[in-house]
Motif scaffolding. Structure first.
Motif, PDB file in Angstrom:
ATOM      1  N   UNK B 410     120.836  24.276  -1.539  1.00  0.00           N
ATOM      2  CA  UNK B 410     119.376  24.360  -1.646  1.00  0.00           C
ATOM      3  C   UNK B 410     118.809  25.190  -0.501  1.00  0.00           C
ATOM      4  N   UNK B 411     119.264  24.895   0.717  1.00  0.00           N
ATOM      5  CA  UNK B 411     118.834  25.700   1.873  1.00  0.00           C
ATOM      6  C   UNK B 411     119.080  27.181   1.635  1.00  0.00           C
ATOM      7  N   UNK B 412     120.263  27.490   1.175  1.00  0.00           N
ATOM      8  CA  UNK B 412     120.630  28.880   0.981  1.00  0.00           C
ATOM      9  C   UNK B 412     119.700  29.559  -0.026  1.00  0.00           C
ATOM     10  N   UNK B 413     119.484  28.847  -1.138  1.00  0.00           N
ATOM     11  CA  UNK B 413     118.642  29.429  -2.183  1.00  0.00           C
ATOM     12  C   UNK B 413     117.222  29.680  -1.650  1.00  0.00           C
ATOM     13  N   UNK B 414     116.675  28.684  -0.946  1.00  0.00           N
ATOM     14  CA  UNK B 414     115.299  28.819  -0.432  1.00  0.00           C
ATOM     15  C   UNK B 414     115.232  29.917   0.626  1.00  0.00           C
ATOM     16  N   UNK B 415     116.177  29.895   1.562  1.00  0.00           N
ATOM     17  CA  UNK B 415     116.103  30.863   2.667  1.00  0.00           C
ATOM     18  C   UNK B 415     116.375  32.288   2.179  1.00  0.00           C
ATOM     19  N   UNK B 416     117.253  32.432   1.203  1.00  0.00           N
ATOM     20  CA  UNK B 416     117.457  33.773   0.636  1.00  0.00           C
ATOM     21  C   UNK B 416     116.154  34.279   0.006  1.00  0.00           C
ATOM     22  N   UNK B 417     115.463  33.384  -0.686  1.00  0.00           N
ATOM     23  CA  UNK B 417     114.203  33.791  -1.321  1.00  0.00           C
ATOM     24  C   UNK B 417     113.145  34.129  -0.266  1.00  0.00           C
ATOM     25  N   UNK B 418     113.104  33.348   0.816  1.00  0.00           N
ATOM     26  CA  UNK B 418     112.169  33.630   1.909  1.00  0.00           C
ATOM     27  C   UNK B 418     112.459  35.005   2.494  1.00  0.00           C
ATOM     28  N   UNK B 419     113.724  35.249   2.748  1.00  0.00           N
ATOM     29  CA  UNK B 419     114.117  36.528   3.353  1.00  0.00           C
ATOM     30  C   UNK B 419     113.741  37.689   2.428  1.00  0.00           C
ATOM     31  N   UNK B 420     113.993  37.524   1.140  1.00  0.00           N
ATOM     32  CA  UNK B 420     113.684  38.597   0.193  1.00  0.00           C
ATOM     33  C   UNK B 420     112.188  38.889   0.145  1.00  0.00           C
ATOM     34  N   UNK B 421     111.373  37.883   0.439  1.00  0.00           N
ATOM     35  CA  UNK B 421     109.923  38.066   0.402  1.00  0.00           C
ATOM     36  C   UNK B 421     109.351  38.435   1.774  1.00  0.00           C
ATOM     37  N   UNK B 422     110.210  38.808   2.707  1.00  0.00           N
ATOM     38  CA  UNK B 422     109.716  39.240   4.020  1.00  0.00           C
ATOM     39  C   UNK B 422     109.256  38.099   4.898  1.00  0.00           C
ATOM     40  N   UNK B 423     109.830  36.919   4.695  1.00  0.00           N
ATOM     41  CA  UNK B 423     109.371  35.753   5.435  1.00  0.00           C
ATOM     42  C   UNK B 423     110.310  35.326   6.545  1.00  0.00           C
ATOM     43  N   UNK B 424     109.983  34.174   7.132  1.00  0.00           N
ATOM     44  CA  UNK B 424     110.757  33.622   8.239  1.00  0.00           C
ATOM     45  C   UNK B 424     111.304  32.260   7.854  1.00  0.00           C
TER      46      UNK B 424
END
Lengths: 473, 473
Positions: B410-424
Motif C-alpha cells: 500500500x505504501x509503495x502504491x501511494x508513494x509511487x502515485x505521489x511521486x508521479x504527481x510531483x509530490x512529497x
C-alpha cells in the motif's frame, strides 16, 4: 577544440562575445565601481546549454561569473581583472514555463525580468510580491541569488521565502532538478536554501518555481509626520496589530531626505511642505486589503486618528487617489537619485532588530558628527523589516572630496556600531566583491569556516564566481 | 576517565541515566514502532554542557541521538539497536531567554515545550503561530529539527519560516552562535537553513530566535459541506482572494472521517449530522482577523453565501461562539485518535500541488480499491498547504490483519502515485528511520549526493544521529 570554440559549439557563435566593445557592458557593474575582464561572455539559450557551458569551463578550470540583469550593488556579477573568467549571462533564459493558478505558483527561467514575472502573474489575477527599484531590468536569477528584499518584505518576506523550487546547474555541469511546487516537503535537507542568496558561488540558478498570492482588491497609502524613530516604531507596532498582514509597507525618511528632495527635485509635491521645515521623520504607510478600499481606509484612519490624538504622530495625510499614492511613493523612491544628483554619498545597507533602531540612529549620528561635523546622515528605509539605508552625505558640495577621502573610516564606524547592536552590514544587497572582506571582521571564525566548508563541498575547484562572498584568506 | 564518568563530570551524576528502567522512556518512539538501546541518556542543563557532552562523545566516536519531547512520528529520536549511542535529551534547556516585543521576537531554548513558548508570547499580546497536536509535549528544538508544519502553515509558513536565528552545537562540540533577530541579513550563506529540518544529523539546536506576530483580535470558524475536492479547491481559492492572510486554516475531511468519528466518538457533535450521511467532503475554515469579529464574520459569510448560491458548497455552518469553534476543531483533531481506536491504519503524510490533489485522490482511491476492495481511505488534512494525511483503514475490523500484511504494498502504491504527481512522501513528519530508505527510490542521484556531501562537510565522522535521514548505501 579550444575553450572559445567549445563554447561556440555549445551556444552558437552569435552567443559567444569576445570583442571588447561587445563584452564591455557585461564587465562593469551598475554603479561603475568595478571593471573586470573575461575570456568571453556567453549567452546560453536554455538550461542544457548552461550545463554544457559550465561543464566545458569546469574541464579547463575556468572560473564562471553568472550574470542576470547586472543591476547588483556589490560587484557580485563582475569578473576580476585577471581575464581568465567566462561571464555566463542568463538573460536569454527568459521563458515563463508555467503558471499554476490553483496552486498559486509560477515557474520562470532565471533570465526573466522581474517586472515580466509580476505581469505574467497579474494576467491571472495573481501577485508576485517581490518589488524593488530595479524591477524593470533585474532578473529572477539575480533576485534569488542575492535573496533580494525590496518594499514588500514586511508582508511577504525576502526572495527566499517566495521560492518553492529551483533548477540549478552545479559546478560540475550537472543539472539538479528541484523544481517542486510544494508548500510542505520534509524529505531531507532543503537544498534550494543553499543556492538562494549564495550569489552564484555554489551553482547557477536556471529556473524557479515561485509562490504567488491573490492580488489585493485595494491599496491605500498615507504619509505621517513624527518627532522621533521611537514614535515611528510605536506606530509600526500599532499598525501591525490593527492591520495585520494588510500592512504591506512601513517606510521611514529623515528630514534630511525630504530636504534633499526639495532641493534636487523641487517639482515633487511633499505632503507636509507648506513652506515649513520637514518633520524629523516622515513615514510612508501602505495597506493592501483583500476585502475593500472602504475597509482599508477605515482601518488606516482609525489607527492614524488614535496616533494623532495620543501624540504618536503630529500630522497625517491619507492619499485620496491613485495619483496621490503614486506621488507619495515617488518621494520615497527618488531619494537614491537625489543623492546621486547631490554628488554622491557613502551608502550603508544595514539591518537591526527594530527595537534597537532608534538608539542606533541617535548614537551613530552623534558619533559621526562628533568626528566629522560637516556630514549629513540621509536615513531612510524599511523600518518594518529593521532595514535602513543609512547613507551619509554632506551639507555642502565642497565637502564631497573629504567625504570620499574618509569613506573607509565612516564605513568602519557605522559597521562597528551595527555589529555592536546585533545587526547586519548587508541587509539586502549581499556581499559580492564590495563587502566580502568586511565580514571577516564581524563573523565568528566558526561561521566563516562553515561557509568555507559548504563552498568546498559543492564547488571543490572554486569554479563558481570565485572572489565573491567568501573572504580571501 | 571513561565515557560515562566523563559525561557525569560534565552534567552531574543525576543527569546521566544508565539504568534500564530510567532509560526506557527515551529509547522508544511515541508510536512504539522503534525500540533502541544506548550507553546512556544524558540531560545537559545548558548550551555549554551540551557542547561538552558532544565534544566528549566525539572524542570517542560515540554516536549522539538528540531528543526533544520524543513525539516524532518517524523514529528520528530513537537510537539504533547497537547500544553504542548516547541520547542527549534536551528538555532541561527550557528557558525563555528573551522576548523583544518591539522586534516581535522570542529567544527560547530547545527544550521549551511548544505550548510554553506560545504562552510566553501571548503574555505580551503576541502570537507564536506554530500549532500542532503534540504542542503540549513537543519541544522547540524538535519542531525546528523536523521543520514542523501544523495547522497554521497556510498563513505563517512552516517552522523554517518562523526562525530568525539559531544557536547550534556542531558535531565537533563547538558552539555556533547565530542567534540573530534580523528579518533581512545577506552576509553570506544562510547557515541556519542547514540545521532546520535536518533532524539532528548536522548539529544540535540549543536555542532559537523566533518570529512573533500580533495576536489576532478575533477568530471565526465555519464548517462547509461539498461534493468534491475540486469544489473544495474552488472555495479555497475564493477565500484566499477575499480573506487574504486572515484565512488561517482550510482543512478537509472525507465522509469516512466523519463516519469514523460518529462510530468511535458518538458524543462529538457534528455540524451536518442530523441522521443523514456525512457529506462527501467537510471543510473547516478559520479566519483570524486583526480588525474585529464583525469584519471576519462579514467576510466569511459573504464568501460562503456566494459559494452556496453557486453550488460550490451545499451547506455551511458558522460557529456562533467559542464553544462552537472548539467543537468544530475537536472533530478535526480527533480523527487520528479515532483511527487508533478503530484498530490502526496505514498512514501517509503527503503533499502535492493543490491543483493536483483532486485527481490524485480520485485515482489513488480507485487503484487501491481495485487491488484491495476491503480498504477504506480516511483522507484529511491541510488542503490549503497541499498536505494530506492520506491514511488507509478498513471497513471491517476483521480486515486489520490483511491491512498489516499489505502495508508495504500500500505504501509503495501511494508513494509511487505521489511521486508521479510531483509530490512529497513526507510533508511534515520528516524521514527519521521510517522513510530514510524510501527516498532513495524517489530522489535523484544528484540530490542524494548533494545531501551526502553536506552531511560529510559538517559531520565527517557521522557522529550526529547516524542512521537517520541519509539513506544507507
Amino acid at each position: 577544440m579550444d575553450l572559445i570554440d567549445g563554447l561556440r559549439h555549445v551556444v552558437g557563435a552569435d552567443h559567444v562575445l569576445t570583442a571588447e566593445a561587445d563584452c564591455a557592458p557585461y564587465l562593469t557593474d551598475w554603479r561603475r565601481r568595478y571593471v573586470g575582464r573575461a575570456q568571453a561572455v556567453v549567452l546560453p539559450g536554455d538550461t542544457a546549454q548552461v550545463a554544457a557551458v559550465v561543464a566545458r569551463c569546469a574541464r579547463d578550470g575556468v572560473p564562471i561569473v553568472p550574470q542576470g540583469g547586472n543591476t547588483g550593488l556589490v560587484g557580485g556579477a563582475t569578473p576580476d581583472a585577471s581575464g581568465r573568467a567566462v561571464v555566463v549571462a542568463m538573460r536569454r533564459l527568459d521563458r515563463i514555463r508555467a503558471i499554476d493558478a490553483a496552486n498559486e505558483t509560477i515557474t520562470a527561467e532565471a533570465g526573466c525580468v522581474l517586472r515580466s514575472v509580476q505581469a505574467a502573474a497579474l494576467d491571472r489575477g495573481l501577485l508576485f510580491p517581490l518589488s524593488l527599484a530595479a524591477e524593470g531590468s533585474c532578473t529572477i536569477g539575480g533576485n534569488l541569488s542575492t535573496n533580494a528584499g525590496g518594499t514588500q518584505v514586511l508582508r511577504y518576506g525576502n526572495a527566499r521565502e517566495l521560492v518553492l523550487g529551483l533548477e540549478v546547474v552545479l559546478p560540475d555541469g550537472r543539472v539538479w532538478d528541484g523544481l517542486r511546487g510544494l508548500r510542505k516537503d520534509n524529505t531531507g535537507y532543503d537544498l534550494k536554501q543553499l543556492f538562494i542568496g549564495a550569489e552564484g558561488t555554489l551553482g547557477l540558478i536556471c529556473a524557479a518555481t515561485l509562490r504567488l498570492f491573490p492580488a489585493p482588491r485595494a491599496q491605500v497609502t498615507a504619509f505621517a509626520a513624527t518627532a522621533s524613530l521611537e514614535r515611528a516604531a510605536t506606530l509600526l507596532a500599532r499598525l501591525r496589530a490593527s492591520a495585520g498582514a494588510t500592512l504591506t509597507a512601513f517606510e521611514v525618511m529623515s528630514a534630511s531626505c525630504l530636504d534633499l528632495l526639495r532641493t534636487e527635485y523641487p517639482g515633487l509635491r511633499q505632503p507636509f511642505a507648506g513652506g515649513a521645515a520637514a518633520p524629523a521623520w516622515s513615514i510612508l504607510v501602505e495597506l493592501s486589503d483583500p476585502d475593500s478600499e472602504a475597509h482599508a481606509i477605515g482601518v488606516l484612519e482609525r489607527a492614524l486618528d488614535a496616533a494623532l490624538a495620543e501624540g504618536v504622530v503630529d500630522d497625517v495625510a491619507v492619499a485620496q487617489s491613485g495619483a496621490d499614492s503614486a506621488s507619495m511613493w515617488r518621494l520615497r523612491e527618488t531619494i537614491p537619485e537625489a543623492q546621486t544628483r547631490a554628488g554622491g554619498n557613502v551608502k550603508h545597507d544595514i539591518s537591526l532588530p527594530v527595537s534597537r533602531i532608534p538608539e542606533f540612529v541617535a548614537n551613530t549620528n552623534a558619533r559621526l558628527l562628533q568626528e566629522f561635523a560637516w556630514l549629513e546622515p540621509i536615513t531612510f528605509g524599511h523600518l518594518g523589516d529593521g532595514n535602513l539605508h543609512y547613507n551619509i552625505g554632506v551639507h555642502d558640495r565642497s565637502d564631497l572630496e573629504r567625504l570620499a577621502a574618509n569613506q573607509e573610516r565612516i564605513n568602519r564606524l557605522v559597521h562597528d556600531a551595527v555589529h555592536a547592536a546585533g545587526g547586519s552590514i548587508s541587509a539586502e544587497h549581499g556581499l559580492g566583491q564590495l563587502k566580502r572582506d568586511d565580514i571577516a571582521r564581524y563573523k565568528s571564525d566558526i561561521e566563516l569556516q562553515l561557509m568555507a566548508r559548504i563552498k568546498h563541498a559543492l564547488d571543490p575547484d572554486d569554479i563558481m564566481n570565485p572572489g565573491k562572498v567568501i573572504p580571501a584568506r
